[in-house]
Design a protein around this motif. Structure first.
Motif, short mmCIF file in Angstrom:
data_model
loop_
_atom_site.label_atom_id
_atom_site.label_comp_id
_atom_site.label_asym_id
_atom_site.label_seq_id
_atom_site.Cartn_x
_atom_site.Cartn_y
_atom_site.Cartn_z
N MET A 1 15.89 18.59 21.56
CA MET A 1 16.28 19.12 22.86
C MET A 1 17.77 18.90 23.10
O MET A 1 18.40 18.01 22.52
CB MET A 1 15.50 18.41 23.97
N ARG A 2 18.30 19.67 24.01
CA ARG A 2 19.65 19.43 24.52
C ARG A 2 19.48 18.60 25.79
O ARG A 2 18.88 19.06 26.76
CB ARG A 2 20.34 20.76 24.81
N VAL A 3 20.02 17.40 25.76
CA VAL A 3 19.76 16.42 26.81
C VAL A 3 21.06 15.97 27.46
O VAL A 3 21.99 15.53 26.77
CB VAL A 3 19.02 15.19 26.25
N LEU A 4 21.11 16.06 28.77
CA LEU A 4 22.24 15.58 29.55
C LEU A 4 21.91 14.20 30.09
O LEU A 4 20.87 14.01 30.71
CB LEU A 4 22.54 16.53 30.71
N VAL A 5 22.80 13.23 29.85
CA VAL A 5 22.60 11.87 30.32
C VAL A 5 23.65 11.54 31.37
O VAL A 5 24.85 11.50 31.07
CB VAL A 5 22.67 10.84 29.17
N LEU A 6 23.22 11.34 32.60
CA LEU A 6 24.13 10.93 33.67
C LEU A 6 24.20 9.41 33.70
O LEU A 6 23.20 8.73 33.54
CB LEU A 6 23.65 11.45 35.02
N GLY A 7 25.41 8.89 33.93
CA GLY A 7 25.61 7.46 33.88
C GLY A 7 25.77 6.97 32.47
O GLY A 7 25.52 5.80 32.17
N ALA A 8 26.21 7.85 31.58
CA ALA A 8 26.29 7.52 30.15
C ALA A 8 27.30 6.42 29.85
O ALA A 8 27.23 5.78 28.80
CB ALA A 8 26.65 8.77 29.34
N GLY A 9 28.23 6.17 30.77
CA GLY A 9 29.21 5.12 30.55
C GLY A 9 28.70 3.74 30.88
O GLY A 9 29.36 2.74 30.56
N GLY A 10 27.52 3.63 31.51
CA GLY A 10 26.95 2.34 31.85
C GLY A 10 26.11 1.79 30.72
O GLY A 10 25.88 2.45 29.70
N LYS A 11 25.63 0.56 30.91
CA LYS A 11 24.85 -0.09 29.85
C LYS A 11 23.55 0.64 29.56
O LYS A 11 23.21 0.88 28.40
CB LYS A 11 24.56 -1.54 30.23
N THR A 12 22.81 0.99 30.62
CA THR A 12 21.54 1.68 30.40
C THR A 12 21.78 3.09 29.88
O THR A 12 21.13 3.54 28.94
CB THR A 12 20.72 1.72 31.70
N GLY A 14 24.33 4.19 28.23
CA GLY A 14 24.79 4.13 26.85
C GLY A 14 23.65 3.93 25.88
O GLY A 14 23.63 4.54 24.79
N ALA A 15 22.68 3.10 26.27
CA ALA A 15 21.51 2.89 25.42
C ALA A 15 20.69 4.17 25.31
O ALA A 15 20.15 4.49 24.23
CB ALA A 15 20.65 1.76 25.97
N VAL A 16 20.59 4.93 26.40
CA VAL A 16 19.84 6.19 26.38
C VAL A 16 20.53 7.19 25.45
O VAL A 16 19.87 7.89 24.67
CB VAL A 16 19.70 6.77 27.80
N VAL A 17 21.85 7.27 25.53
CA VAL A 17 22.59 8.17 24.63
C VAL A 17 22.29 7.83 23.18
O VAL A 17 21.99 8.72 22.36
CB VAL A 17 24.10 8.09 24.91
N GLN A 18 22.36 6.56 22.84
CA GLN A 18 22.10 6.13 21.46
C GLN A 18 20.68 6.47 21.03
O GLN A 18 20.46 7.01 19.93
CB GLN A 18 22.31 4.61 21.35
N GLN A 19 19.71 6.18 21.88
CA GLN A 19 18.30 6.42 21.54
C GLN A 19 18.02 7.92 21.42
O GLN A 19 17.27 8.34 20.53
CB GLN A 19 17.39 5.79 22.59
N ALA A 20 18.59 8.70 22.31
CA ALA A 20 18.35 10.15 22.27
C ALA A 20 18.96 10.77 21.02
O ALA A 20 18.36 11.64 20.38
CB ALA A 20 18.92 10.81 23.52
N GLN A 21 20.14 10.30 20.67
CA GLN A 21 20.78 10.83 19.46
C GLN A 21 19.99 10.42 18.22
O GLN A 21 19.78 11.23 17.31
CB GLN A 21 22.22 10.33 19.38
N THR A 22 19.53 9.18 18.20
CA THR A 22 18.74 8.70 17.06
C THR A 22 17.45 9.51 16.91
O THR A 22 16.98 9.76 15.80
CB THR A 22 18.40 7.22 17.23
N ALA A 23 16.90 9.95 18.05
CA ALA A 23 15.66 10.73 18.04
C ALA A 23 15.90 12.18 17.65
O ALA A 23 14.94 12.97 17.56
CB ALA A 23 14.98 10.66 19.40
N GLY A 24 17.16 12.55 17.43
CA GLY A 24 17.47 13.90 16.96
C GLY A 24 17.84 14.90 18.04
O GLY A 24 17.97 16.10 17.76
#
Length: 209
Positions: A1-12, A14-24
């Motif tokens: 999917m194409r996923v937009l993450v709001l608050g990507a600069g924060g700790k949570t 940032g973790a979501v960005v990493q996990q979403a990218q790892t999931a493809g």
């Protein structure tokens, strides 16, 4: 999917960005200042104020899902409205663009999940967290009334500990206490919801202990 993450600069976030990218997934990180963002390679970056409907609409266009991890930074202020304002901007943008899947982070102690809060958390909710709790409750009301395919995550106290890989859900009817969850575990749970429909239009309390 194409996923937009709001608050990507924060700790949570940032973790979501990493996990979403790892999931493809193809991830777009929405941040206030792009020049200050140090995210992983391959992540697209959108810059703007998350309460600005036009900025959010530009970032939402072309996405398949949105994950909102923004949390207020002044929880003690009774008049804070950041999370509710962001939710309204996101909902308007998604409705305009026809994007359906929305995941947002709230907190244990909001709504009926108060039953899952520890005694210490209950004290904090009435004192230091009184502003953010009201803001999260208003955000949840906006999300549940949106008509979108939403999921609200109500995590226990967040930690920076390593992932356990085991996230539990808590039922308010049992009153079982949700104590803590690492940001990485929360992020993995949120990203996993992109591929399942079990928790669509549900507010879910999550913790690892």
């Amino acid at each position: 999917m194409r996923v937009l993450v709001l608050g990507a600069g924060g700790k949570t976030g940032g973790a979501v960005v990493q996990q979403a990218q790892t999931a493809g997934h193809q991830v777009t990180a929405f941040v206030h200042h792009a020049g200050d963002y140090d995210g992983p390679a391959g992540v697209d970056v959108a810059e703007g104020d998350a309460t600005d409907a036009d900025a959010v609409a530009a970032a939402v266009a072309g996405q398949d899902a949105v994950i909102d991890t923004i949390g207020g930074k002044t929880p003690y202020k009774s008049n804070t409205t950041l999370e509710a304002d962001v939710a309204r901007a996101v909902i308007a943008a998604m409705t305009r663009s026809g994007v359906r899947r929305l995941l947002v982070t709230s907190s244990v102690g909001v709504g009926d999940s108060l039953a899952n809060g520890t005694m210490g958390l209950r004290v904090l909710l009435k004192t230091f967290l009184r502003g953010s709790t009201a803001d999260k409750a208003a955000m949840e009301r906006a999300v549940t009334a949106s008509g979108l395919d939403w999921t609200i995550a109500r995590p226990a106290i967040l930690t920076d500990k390593p992932a356990t890989g085991t996230v539990r859900t808590f039922d308010a009817r049992t009153g079982e206490k949700a104590r803590r969850i690492s940001r990485v575990d929360l992020a993995a749970w949120l990203v996993a919801q992109l591929d399942v429909s079990d928790n669509v239009r549900r507010a879910v309390t999550v913790a690892t202990s």
